[in-house]
Design an enzyme around this catalytic site. Structure first.
Site, PDB file in Angstrom:
ATOM      1  CB  ALA A  61      -0.878  -0.004   1.242  1.00 15.52           C
ATOM      2  N   GLY A 102       0.785  -4.985   0.869  1.00 14.69           N
ATOM      3  CA  GLY A 102      -0.354  -5.021  -0.037  1.00 14.69           C
ATOM      4  C   GLY A 102       0.003  -5.601  -1.388  1.00 14.69           C
ATOM      5  CD  GLU A 105      -2.422  -7.612   2.546  1.00 11.68           C
ATOM      6  OE1 GLU A 105      -2.085  -6.429   2.311  1.00 11.68           O
ATOM      7  OE2 GLU A 105      -3.089  -7.936   3.535  1.00 11.68           O
ATOM      8  CD  GLU A 125       1.360  -5.688   5.622  1.00 11.30           C
ATOM      9  OE1 GLU A 125       2.193  -6.549   5.934  1.00 11.30           O
ATOM     10  OE2 GLU A 125       0.764  -5.705   4.526  1.00 11.30           O
TER      11      GLU A 125
HETATM   12  N1  T1G Z   1       4.655   3.102  -0.354  1.00 14.51           N
HETATM   13  C1  T1G Z   1       5.163   4.264  -0.834  1.00 14.51           C
HETATM   14  N2  T1G Z   1       6.492   4.529  -0.916  1.00 14.51           N
HETATM   15  C2  T1G Z   1       7.305   3.572  -0.492  1.00 14.51           C
HETATM   16  C3  T1G Z   1       6.861   2.321   0.013  1.00 14.51           C
HETATM   17  C4  T1G Z   1       5.462   2.112   0.067  1.00 14.51           C
HETATM   18  N3  T1G Z   1       4.930   0.965   0.507  1.00 14.51           N
HETATM   19  N4  T1G Z   1       7.948   1.587   0.347  1.00 14.51           N
HETATM   20  C5  T1G Z   1       9.023   2.347   0.067  1.00 14.51           C
HETATM   21  N5  T1G Z   1       8.636   3.534  -0.429  1.00 14.51           N
HETATM   22  C6  T1G Z   1       9.510   4.620  -0.874  1.00 14.51           C
HETATM   23  C7  T1G Z   1      10.395   5.120   0.266  1.00 14.51           C
HETATM   24  O1  T1G Z   1       9.675   6.054   1.045  1.00 14.51           O
HETATM   25  C8  T1G Z   1      11.495   5.778  -0.553  1.00 14.51           C
HETATM   26  O2  T1G Z   1      10.936   6.970  -1.041  1.00 14.51           O
HETATM   27  C9  T1G Z   1      11.645   4.862  -1.747  1.00 14.51           C
HETATM   28  O3  T1G Z   1      10.417   4.105  -1.831  1.00 14.51           O
HETATM   29  C10 T1G Z   1      12.769   3.901  -1.602  1.00 14.51           C
HETATM   30  O4  T1G Z   1      12.559   3.246  -0.347  1.00 14.51           O
HETATM   31  C11 T1G Z   1      -3.019  -3.071   3.335  1.00 14.51           C
HETATM   32  C12 T1G Z   1      -1.505  -1.342   4.623  1.00 14.51           C
HETATM   33  C13 T1G Z   1      10.211  -1.652  -0.553  1.00 14.51           C
HETATM   34  C14 T1G Z   1      12.071  -2.943   0.546  1.00 14.51           C
HETATM   35  O5  T1G Z   1       6.115  -1.808   4.675  1.00 14.51           O
HETATM   36  O6  T1G Z   1      10.525  -2.082   3.091  1.00 14.51           O
HETATM   37  O7  T1G Z   1       0.759  -2.654   2.500  1.00 14.51           O
HETATM   38  O8  T1G Z   1      12.630   8.474   0.001  1.00 14.51           O
HETATM   39  O9  T1G Z   1      14.849   3.710   0.557  1.00 14.51           O
HETATM   40  O10 T1G Z   1      16.014   0.241   0.418  1.00 14.51           O
HETATM   41  O11 T1G Z   1      -1.669  -4.720   4.233  1.00 14.51           O
HETATM   42  O12 T1G Z   1      11.178   0.613   1.008  1.00 14.51           O
HETATM   43  O13 T1G Z   1      12.832   7.791  -2.392  1.00 14.51           O
HETATM   44  O14 T1G Z   1      10.970   9.343  -1.685  1.00 14.51           O
HETATM   45  O15 T1G Z   1      13.381   1.885   1.568  1.00 14.51           O
HETATM   46  O16 T1G Z   1      15.253  -0.241  -1.987  1.00 14.51           O
HETATM   47  C15 T1G Z   1       3.718  -2.437   3.553  1.00 14.51           C
HETATM   48  C16 T1G Z   1       8.100  -0.711   3.126  1.00 14.51           C
HETATM   49  C17 T1G Z   1       2.989  -1.153   3.483  1.00 14.51           C
HETATM   50  C18 T1G Z   1       7.298  -1.893   2.625  1.00 14.51           C
HETATM   51  C19 T1G Z   1      12.573  -0.892  -0.783  1.00 14.51           C
HETATM   52  N6  T1G Z   1       4.958  -2.299   2.818  1.00 14.51           N
HETATM   53  N7  T1G Z   1       9.184  -0.438   2.224  1.00 14.51           N
HETATM   54  O17 T1G Z   1      13.749  -0.684  -0.033  1.00 14.51           O
HETATM   55  O18 T1G Z   1      14.361   1.649  -0.789  1.00 14.51           O
HETATM   56  S1  T1G Z   1       1.558  -1.267   4.491  1.00 14.51           S
HETATM   57  C20 T1G Z   1       6.067  -1.985   3.476  1.00 14.51           C
HETATM   58  C21 T1G Z   1      10.340  -1.167   2.324  1.00 14.51           C
HETATM   59  C22 T1G Z   1       0.504  -2.270   3.605  1.00 14.51           C
HETATM   60  C23 T1G Z   1      -1.592  -3.545   3.493  1.00 14.51           C
HETATM   61  C24 T1G Z   1      -0.779  -2.595   4.302  1.00 14.51           C
HETATM   62  C25 T1G Z   1      11.426  -0.714   1.401  1.00 14.51           C
HETATM   63  C26 T1G Z   1      11.550  -1.560   0.148  1.00 14.51           C
HETATM   64  P1  T1G Z   1      11.904   8.239  -1.298  1.00 14.51           P
HETATM   65  P2  T1G Z   1      13.840   2.643   0.363  1.00 14.51           P
HETATM   66  P3  T1G Z   1      14.941   0.220  -0.616  1.00 14.51           P
END
Ligand code: T1G
Length: 699
Positions: A61, A102, A105, A125
């Protein structure tokens, strides 16, 4: 558009394209459902593939939508997944690189899944204080099996696609492609092969049971309880997966939804989401464009093979960068290399490092007694004795030998980086890199920007910090930068609490209950009481008007420097870290209090915590106002990652915002009236006063 629609023969392909990681934001969700409708309306199309452009299938997400109403705007993620699952034609997920939250999912809603090898698959999450909120807790156990799914959901950790595909009986992946390059073609082949297969296989229709039932989930709760102390999400994950084994799919999804919404509103999730965004925001420097060309850092030199120098060197060896270590004497060099070797061998023994990796890292380490050997390094970091005269000699030498364009970094924790830069003819290449001991473990790195430090040097060191897996925060030049400046006030206030009636153990217990890893006195014993003693002595001469409790000096005069001498505020048994209260120290504190003519009073835990935490907040407000820190969230990152501030409270600044700055100011004004406290200490930073007057907060 944040998703593209193409048709290849009988297969429609929907390609997510929402950089940087195909976050499933509103526009992307709409593009998916549009693509699904288009494919189902086209009689030539017999199957559908969903894949991701760029560096991820999908990172989940769109975190940037959290806290806004966009996340709920239809089609919300759950609706998109239902549209896929109920499609009249088979939908194949073609997954590469990153498939998280997501994103996973979404893939679980598809009828088939093919993944490239090496893809990081996770439901992370829980790291944001949430649980998967789009069916993940109900579908993953059905696709993977209850236990492996629960482990993934509770840990939030990523597992490689090919590892998951090996799990017996798993239905998560129908195929692992030969390589990432062949994924698209193999996905098309798979789609063509199953185009006419009916009924469409849906993960939600798979059985979900656990042979031990309640017994297993009780065991799981007992295992999770330790990790869940300040983070309720983990136990909720167990509840949701158990619901998958006991309820219908629809009821299980409702159960998941209810818990997801509650957790989204929890202060813990608010704090963890704040830190997630803050950590990434910290690497952005307002006046340094994101596309600033970086200097090429292929090899480094480290000056000083002591504890800090060795730890610093290890960070770069771990990242595969060669390091040349310089010392003045061979025995110091040998000792330093032996410590590095010992640290790695300990990791190998614990199974945390493979033998071949250890040998590879050691092969990247070379050493020398001569500065001339350093000239080829792209960056040099000095970690020599913390004395300006010594730094001057080192930087004179570096200025003489290092090649033009090399970055010259100092690991100083207290000295003026502008002065150090001026020991060279190239102040634009000088920067502070303040590592925290143990340097190969602590995540925080304070990047100290001197007046002349070039923008490309700043951009380069922030990029290097990410490569060595440090969380970097930019600090301006001042005594103590960000964290040490704040902890000095915190330590002063802790001393005042002793003078007024507290024992060291009472103060420590109060803040440890609040969530700090260690209270101020245990922490001082760990860092070494002589360190803060030296700073106080310097301060006594620099700022004679500044009030301190004398108890810490009395303790040091007895040689009670802490763990390193087996005795400090507490006693320590060799090889153990337990802090054992010492009656003589408590008596010493009481005698000193008596000598001040103070009648001890009972001070409650709340007052202890408020006085200590608000002392951090007030100093941080000064730091923010002076521009030493660019944003409040940088200070939160510094203090959570470097000083053990509880993550579930988001950092001192977020915590102050949640208490309400008006209330913080009120408390400070109350403390200032305490004749035994220091009214001057509680003079509020002007920024704090202004924010309260304007009804604003820090973040
Ligand atoms: N949404 C939007 N932007 C995201 C993002 C996301 N999910 N994940 C990363 N970014 C942006 C981050 O802010 C940065 O932006 C850039 O991508 C590079 O990130 C319903 C509600 C995917 C493994 O928790 O673990 O889904 O600073 O430096 O080291 O169940 O980012 O460049 O502007 O970390 O290559 C669940 C979190 C969401 C994944 C990539 N997903 N992200 O790592 O790059 S909740 C997460 C990560 C959800 C559902 C629920 C890592 C990465 P900017 P980065 P990276």
């Amino acid at each position: 558009m944040t998703a593209h629609y193409t048709v290849n023969g009988i297969v429609a392909v929907i390609t997510l394209d929402n950089p940087p990681v195909n976050g499933l934001g509103m526009a992307t969700r709409l593009a998916i459902t549009d693509g699904l409708q288009q494919a189902q309306a086209d009689s030539a199309v017999k199957a559908i593939v969903i894949t991701g452009a760029g560096k991820a299938f999908s990172g989940g997400a769109d975190i940037k939508e959290f806290g806004t109403d966009k996340a709920a705007v239809e089609p919300n993620l759950r609706s998109v997944i239902l549209a896929i699952e109920n499609a009249s034609k088979p939908v194949v997920a073609a997954i590469h690189s990153v498939c998280m939250g997501g994103g996973l999912e979404l893939a679980l809603g598809c009828h088939y899944r093919i993944a490239a090898p090496g893809c990081s698959v996770a439901l992370p999450e829980v790291k944001l204080g949430l649980l998967p909120g789009a069916g993940g807790t109900q579908r993953l156990p059905r696709a993977l099996g209850v236990e492996p799914a629960l482990n993934m959901i509770v840990s939030g950790e990523a597992i490689k696609s090919e590892m998951l595909a090996m799990l017996p009986g798993q239905k998560l992946f129908d195929k692992i492609s030969a390589s990432a390059d062949s994924l698209a073609a193999e996905a098309l082949t798979l789609a063509q092969a199953i185009a006419d297969t009916r009924p469409l296989p849906r993960v939600r229709d798979l059985p979900c049971k656990h042979p031990q039932g309640d017994g297993y989930f009780q065991f799981a709760r007992n295992m999770v309880k330790g990790m869940a102390k300040n983070f309720p999400a983990r136990l909720k994950c167990v509840d949701a997966v158990q619901a998958a084994t006991q309820k219908s799919f629809e009821d299980g999804v409702l159960f998941e939804r209810e818990n997801f919404v509650n957790l989204m509103l929890s202060p813990e999730s608010r704090a963890l989401r704040h830190l997630f965004a803050a950590e990434r925001a910290a690497s952005k420097i307002k006046d340094v464009p994101a596309d600033t060309p970086l200097r090429d850092i292929k090899s480094l030199a480290v000056i000083g093979a002591g504890t800090m120098g060795g730890g610093i060197a290890m960070n770069f060896l771990n990242a595969g960068l060669p390091v040349k270590l310089l010392e003045m004497k061979q025995d110091a060099l040998d000792r330093g290399i032996a410590i590095i070797r010992k640290n790695y061998e300990a990791q190998v023994k614990k199974g945390k490092l493979k033998q071949d990796k250890y040998e590879q890292r050691m092969s990247l380490l070379s050493s020398t007694l001569s500065y001339a050997d350093l000239s080829a390094a792209d960056m040099v970091i000095e970690a020599v004795f913390e004395e300006m005269g010594v730094k001057e000699k080192v930087f004179n030498e570096l200025d003489r030998v290092m090649k033009p364009g090399a970055i010259l970094a100092t690991n100083t924790s207290t000295l003026d980086v502008n002065k150090i830069a001026n020991f060279t003819q190239r102040p634009q290449d000088v920067v502070g890199l303040h590592f925290f001991s143990p340097a190969n473990v602590m995540k925080l790195l304070e990047v100290v920007r001197a007046d002349m430090t070039a923008k490309d040097v700043m951009a380069t060191v922030m990029s290097v910090a990410k490569k060595i897996r440090k969380t970097a925060v930019v600090s301006g030049v001042c005594d103590g930068f960000i964290g040490n400046r704040m902890i000095e006030q915190y330590g002063r206030q802790a001393g005042f609490l002793l003078d007024e009636g507290c024992t060291p153990a009472q103060v420590d217990k109060a803040v440890e209950k609040f969530g700090f890893a260690m209270g101020p006195f245990r922490m001082s014993d760990l860092a070494g009481n002589d360190i803060s003693w030296a700073i106080r002595k310097r301060r006594y001469s620099e700022k004679p008007e500044m009030k301190y409790s004398k108890t810490a000096d009395l303790l040091c005069e007895q040689g009670r420097f802490g763990q390193k001498t087996g005795a400090g505020w507490y006693d320590y048994v060799a090889g153990k870290r337990d802090a054992i209260p010492n009656a003589d120290v408590v008596a010493m504190v009481a005698e000193h209090r008596q000598s001040l003519g103070i009648t001890p009073r009972k001070i409650g835990d709340d007052e202890i915590v408020q006085r200590l935490v608000f002392s951090l907040v007030n100093e941080a407000a000064h730091i923010l106002q002076e521009g030493i820190a660019a944003k409040a969230s940088d200070i939160d990152i510094a203090y959570v990652f470097g000083y053990g501030f509880p993550a579930h409270r988001g950092g001192p600044m977020l915590y102050a915002d949640q208490v309400g700055l008006f209330n913080v100011l009120q408390s400070m004004q109350r403390f200032a009236l305490n004749p035994l406290d220091d009214a001057d200490f509680w003079k509020p930073a002007p920024l704090l006063v202004r924010l309260v007057a304007e009804g604003k907060n820090f973040n």
